[in-house]
Design a protein around this motif. Structure first.
Motif, PDB file in Angstrom:
ATOM      1  N   ALA A  69     -21.823  17.598 -18.026  1.00  0.00           N
ATOM      2  CA  ALA A  69     -22.407  16.787 -19.103  1.00  0.00           C
ATOM      3  C   ALA A  69     -21.834  17.189 -20.454  1.00  0.00           C
ATOM      4  CB  ALA A  69     -23.929  16.944 -19.107  1.00  0.00           C
ATOM      5  N   LEU A  70     -21.665  18.486 -20.678  1.00  0.00           N
ATOM      6  CA  LEU A  70     -21.100  18.963 -21.941  1.00  0.00           C
ATOM      7  C   LEU A  70     -19.649  18.500 -22.085  1.00  0.00           C
ATOM      8  CD1 LEU A  70     -22.227  20.772 -24.236  1.00  0.00           C
ATOM      9  CD2 LEU A  70     -20.960  22.629 -23.209  1.00  0.00           C
ATOM     10  N   TYR A  71     -18.891  18.576 -21.007  1.00  0.00           N
ATOM     11  CA  TYR A  71     -17.492  18.132 -21.035  1.00  0.00           C
ATOM     12  C   TYR A  71     -17.402  16.644 -21.371  1.00  0.00           C
ATOM     13  CZ  TYR A  71     -12.792  17.000 -19.556  1.00  0.00           C
ATOM     14  OH  TYR A  71     -11.512  16.531 -19.536  1.00  0.00           O
ATOM     15  N   ILE A  72     -18.225  15.843 -20.725  1.00  0.00           N
ATOM     16  CA  ILE A  72     -18.196  14.400 -20.987  1.00  0.00           C
ATOM     17  C   ILE A  72     -18.569  14.124 -22.443  1.00  0.00           C
ATOM     18  CG2 ILE A  72     -19.317  12.194 -20.455  1.00  0.00           C
ATOM     19  CD1 ILE A  72     -19.541  13.227 -17.529  1.00  0.00           C
ATOM     20  N   GLY A  73     -19.603  14.787 -22.936  1.00  0.00           N
ATOM     21  CA  GLY A  73     -20.023  14.583 -24.317  1.00  0.00           C
ATOM     22  C   GLY A  73     -18.942  14.930 -25.313  1.00  0.00           C
ATOM     23  N   PHE A  74     -18.296  16.058 -25.105  1.00  0.00           N
ATOM     24  CA  PHE A  74     -17.272  16.460 -26.062  1.00  0.00           C
ATOM     25  C   PHE A  74     -16.004  15.634 -25.924  1.00  0.00           C
ATOM     26  CE2 PHE A  74     -20.248  19.612 -27.042  1.00  0.00           C
ATOM     27  CZ  PHE A  74     -19.954  20.023 -28.325  1.00  0.00           C
ATOM     28  N   THR A  75     -15.761  15.066 -24.760  1.00  0.00           N
ATOM     29  CA  THR A  75     -14.638  14.140 -24.638  1.00  0.00           C
ATOM     30  C   THR A  75     -14.941  12.845 -25.386  1.00  0.00           C
ATOM     31  OG1 THR A  75     -14.038  15.085 -22.513  1.00  0.00           O
ATOM     32  CG2 THR A  75     -13.149  12.933 -23.011  1.00  0.00           C
ATOM     33  N   VAL A  76     -16.190  12.409 -25.330  1.00  0.00           N
ATOM     34  CA  VAL A  76     -16.578  11.213 -26.092  1.00  0.00           C
ATOM     35  C   VAL A  76     -16.445  11.490 -27.590  1.00  0.00           C
ATOM     36  CG1 VAL A  76     -18.529   9.722 -26.704  1.00  0.00           C
ATOM     37  CG2 VAL A  76     -18.075  10.256 -24.313  1.00  0.00           C
ATOM     38  N   GLY A  77     -16.889  12.651 -28.032  1.00  0.00           N
ATOM     39  CA  GLY A  77     -16.866  12.968 -29.455  1.00  0.00           C
ATOM     40  C   GLY A  77     -15.475  13.228 -30.007  1.00  0.00           C
ATOM     41  N   TYR A  78     -14.623  13.871 -29.234  1.00  0.00           N
ATOM     42  CA  TYR A  78     -13.324  14.302 -29.753  1.00  0.00           C
ATOM     43  C   TYR A  78     -12.114  13.653 -29.070  1.00  0.00           C
ATOM     44  CZ  TYR A  78     -15.247  17.938 -32.707  1.00  0.00           C
ATOM     45  OH  TYR A  78     -15.910  18.604 -33.703  1.00  0.00           O
ATOM     46  N   GLY A  79     -12.311  12.917 -27.985  1.00  0.00           N
ATOM     47  CA  GLY A  79     -11.180  12.355 -27.247  1.00  0.00           C
ATOM     48  C   GLY A  79     -10.323  11.409 -28.068  1.00  0.00           C
ATOM     49  N   HIS A  80     -10.942  10.434 -28.715  1.00  0.00           N
ATOM     50  CA  HIS A  80     -10.194   9.450 -29.510  1.00  0.00           C
ATOM     51  C   HIS A  80      -9.483  10.131 -30.676  1.00  0.00           C
ATOM     52  CE1 HIS A  80      -9.603   6.130 -32.406  1.00  0.00           C
ATOM     53  NE2 HIS A  80      -9.332   5.457 -31.312  1.00  0.00           N
ATOM     54  N   TYR A  81     -10.166  11.061 -31.312  1.00  0.00           N
ATOM     55  CA  TYR A  81      -9.578  11.804 -32.431  1.00  0.00           C
ATOM     56  C   TYR A  81      -8.337  12.581 -31.971  1.00  0.00           C
ATOM     57  CZ  TYR A  81      -9.178  15.467 -35.994  1.00  0.00           C
ATOM     58  OH  TYR A  81      -8.714  16.333 -36.944  1.00  0.00           O
ATOM     59  N   THR A  82      -8.454  13.257 -30.847  1.00  0.00           N
ATOM     60  CA  THR A  82      -7.328  14.046 -30.317  1.00  0.00           C
ATOM     61  C   THR A  82      -6.155  13.143 -29.969  1.00  0.00           C
ATOM     62  OG1 THR A  82      -8.882  15.667 -29.434  1.00  0.00           O
ATOM     63  CG2 THR A  82      -6.656  15.675 -28.518  1.00  0.00           C
ATOM     64  N   VAL A  83      -6.427  12.050 -29.293  1.00  0.00           N
ATOM     65  CA  VAL A  83      -5.351  11.117 -28.926  1.00  0.00           C
ATOM     66  C   VAL A  83      -4.692  10.559 -30.186  1.00  0.00           C
ATOM     67  CG1 VAL A  83      -4.857   8.885 -27.844  1.00  0.00           C
ATOM     68  CG2 VAL A  83      -6.317  10.537 -26.678  1.00  0.00           C
ATOM     69  N   GLY A  84      -5.480  10.192 -31.182  1.00  0.00           N
ATOM     70  CA  GLY A  84      -4.917   9.647 -32.422  1.00  0.00           C
ATOM     71  C   GLY A  84      -4.028  10.636 -33.156  1.00  0.00           C
ATOM     72  N   ARG A  85      -4.478  11.901 -33.239  1.00  0.00           N
ATOM     73  CA  ARG A  85      -3.672  12.931 -33.916  1.00  0.00           C
ATOM     74  C   ARG A  85      -2.360  13.172 -33.166  1.00  0.00           C
ATOM     75  NH1 ARG A  85      -4.044  14.844 -38.757  1.00  0.00           N
ATOM     76  NH2 ARG A  85      -3.508  16.934 -38.087  1.00  0.00           N
ATOM     77  N   LEU A  86      -2.442  13.284 -31.855  1.00  0.00           N
ATOM     78  CA  LEU A  86      -1.228  13.542 -31.080  1.00  0.00           C
ATOM     79  C   LEU A  86      -0.307  12.323 -31.062  1.00  0.00           C
ATOM     80  CD1 LEU A  86      -2.681  15.704 -28.203  1.00  0.00           C
ATOM     81  CD2 LEU A  86      -1.307  16.450 -30.144  1.00  0.00           C
ATOM     82  N   ASP A  87      -0.878  11.125 -31.100  1.00  0.00           N
ATOM     83  CA  ASP A  87      -0.065   9.912 -31.180  1.00  0.00           C
ATOM     84  C   ASP A  87       0.703   9.879 -32.499  1.00  0.00           C
ATOM     85  OD1 ASP A  87       0.739   7.264 -30.159  1.00  0.00           O
ATOM     86  OD2 ASP A  87      -0.396   6.532 -31.890  1.00  0.00           O
ATOM     87  N   ALA A  88       0.055  10.267 -33.585  1.00  0.00           N
ATOM     88  CA  ALA A  88       0.732  10.297 -34.890  1.00  0.00           C
ATOM     89  C   ALA A  88       1.870  11.319 -34.889  1.00  0.00           C
ATOM     90  CB  ALA A  88      -0.267  10.610 -35.995  1.00  0.00           C
ATOM     91  N   HIS A  89       1.639  12.471 -34.274  1.00  0.00           N
ATOM     92  CA  HIS A  89       2.701  13.478 -34.197  1.00  0.00           C
ATOM     93  C   HIS A  89       3.851  13.004 -33.316  1.00  0.00           C
ATOM     94  CE1 HIS A  89       1.114  16.853 -36.478  1.00  0.00           C
ATOM     95  NE2 HIS A  89      -0.082  16.544 -36.003  1.00  0.00           N
ATOM     96  N   ALA A  90       3.532  12.351 -32.197  1.00  0.00           N
ATOM     97  CA  ALA A  90       4.580  11.824 -31.324  1.00  0.00           C
ATOM     98  C   ALA A  90       5.374  10.727 -32.021  1.00  0.00           C
ATOM     99  CB  ALA A  90       3.971  11.303 -30.024  1.00  0.00           C
ATOM    100  N   ALA A  91       4.689   9.858 -32.759  1.00  0.00           N
ATOM    101  CA  ALA A  91       5.383   8.805 -33.499  1.00  0.00           C
ATOM    102  C   ALA A  91       6.338   9.413 -34.516  1.00  0.00           C
ATOM    103  CB  ALA A  91       4.378   7.887 -34.192  1.00  0.00           C
ATOM    104  N   HIS A  92       5.926  10.484 -35.156  1.00  0.00           N
ATOM    105  CA  HIS A  92       6.779  11.146 -36.137  1.00  0.00           C
ATOM    106  C   HIS A  92       7.976  11.822 -35.464  1.00  0.00           C
ATOM    107  CE1 HIS A  92       8.148  13.627 -39.433  1.00  0.00           C
ATOM    108  NE2 HIS A  92       7.891  14.722 -38.739  1.00  0.00           N
ATOM    109  N   ARG A  93       7.723  12.579 -34.420  1.00  0.00           N
ATOM    110  CA  ARG A  93       8.784  13.359 -33.765  1.00  0.00           C
ATOM    111  C   ARG A  93       9.731  12.506 -32.935  1.00  0.00           C
ATOM    112  NH1 ARG A  93       9.161  18.688 -35.434  1.00  0.00           N
ATOM    113  NH2 ARG A  93       7.085  19.459 -35.812  1.00  0.00           N
TER     114      ARG A  93
END
Length: 192
Positions: A69-93
Motif C-alpha cells: 500500500a505504501l509503495y502504491i501510494g508513493f508511486t501515485v504521489g511521485y511517479g508522474h513527477y519522476t517520469v517528467g524530470r527524467l523525460d526532460a533530462h532525456a530530451a536534453h541529452r
C-alpha cells in the motif's frame, strides 16, 4: 510473494521508463515511447490486484501488505513527477532539448519547491492511508489487521517528518552566498 512483486514492480518501473525514453528519443518512435510510459501505472494496478486477492484468499495480513500500500501510494504521489524530470533530462541529452532547470537553492523559491515536494508526499500518504484503511476494513478482524495499522502510523510519521523538513526551509531559509569582489574590480594599492 508480495515482496517479490513489489521488487518486480520497482524494477519494471525503471525498465519501462528506460525503454520508453529510448524509444522516444533514440529511435524516434514517439507513440511507442509514450505507450511504454503509459504502461507504468499498470504495474501498480497489478500489485493492488494481487495484494487484494492474497488477502481475499485468507492470507494473514502482514508487513508486506502494508508495504504494498505504501509503495502504491508513493508511486501515485511521485511517479508522474519522476517520469517528467527524467523525460526532460532525456530530451536534453538525447534530442538536443533545453537543459532542465535545477531546483532553486536559496530563499523563498527553495521553500516553495520543498513545499511542493511535501504536497506530493501528502498525496502519497493519503493514497496509502486510504488503501491501508480499506484493507483493515476488508480483513475485519482488528487483531489480525494490526500490521496494517502499524503501517498507517509509519505513513503519518513520513508525512509529518517531511512536513517539518519542508517547513524548516520556510522558517530558516538558506541565504544566497555573498558575491566576493572579482579580481578586475579590486582596487590597486595607493601610490601606484
Amino acid at each position: 510473494m508480495i515482496v517479490a512483486l513489489i521488487i518486480a514492480c520497482e524494477v519494471g518501473f525503471w525498465v519501462l521508463l528506460a525503454l520508453g525514453l529510448t524509444a522516444r528519443y533514440l529511435l524516434r518512435w514517439r507513440r511507442t515511447g509514450m505507450a511504454l510510459l503509459l504502461c507504468e501505472p499498470m504495474l501498480e494496478l497489478v500489485l493492488f490486484a494481487v495484494t487484494a486477492v492474497d488477502l481475499r484468499n485468507g492470507a494473514e495480513p502482514g508487513w508486506e501488505h502494508g508495504l504494498a500500500a505504501l509503495y502504491i501510494g508513493f508511486t501515485v504521489g511521485y511517479g508522474h513527477y519522476t517520469v517528467g524530470r527524467l523525460d526532460a533530462h532525456a530530451a536534453h541529452r538525447l534530442a538536443g532539448g533545453p537543459r532542465p532547470g535545477k531546483p532553486p537553492r536559496h530563499g523563498l523559491a527553495r521553500a516553495r519547491y520543498e513545499g511542493g515536494l511535501w504536497l506530493r508526499t501528502l498525496v502519497a500518504s493519503c493514497v496509502s492511508l486510504a488503501l491501508l484503511q480499506a484493507a483493515v476494513l476488508y480483513v475485519g478482524d482488528p487483531s489480525a489487521a494490526e500490521p496494517l495499522r502499524s503501517w498507517q502510523g509509519t505513513t503519518l510519521r513520513i508525512a509529518g517528518i517531511h512536513g517539518l523538513i519542508a517547513l524548516s526551509y520556510l522558517l530558516f531559509p538558506k541565504k544566497a552566498p555573498v558575491e566576493s569582489a572579482r579580481p578586475d574590480e579590486e582596487r590597486t594599492p595607493a601610490g601606484r
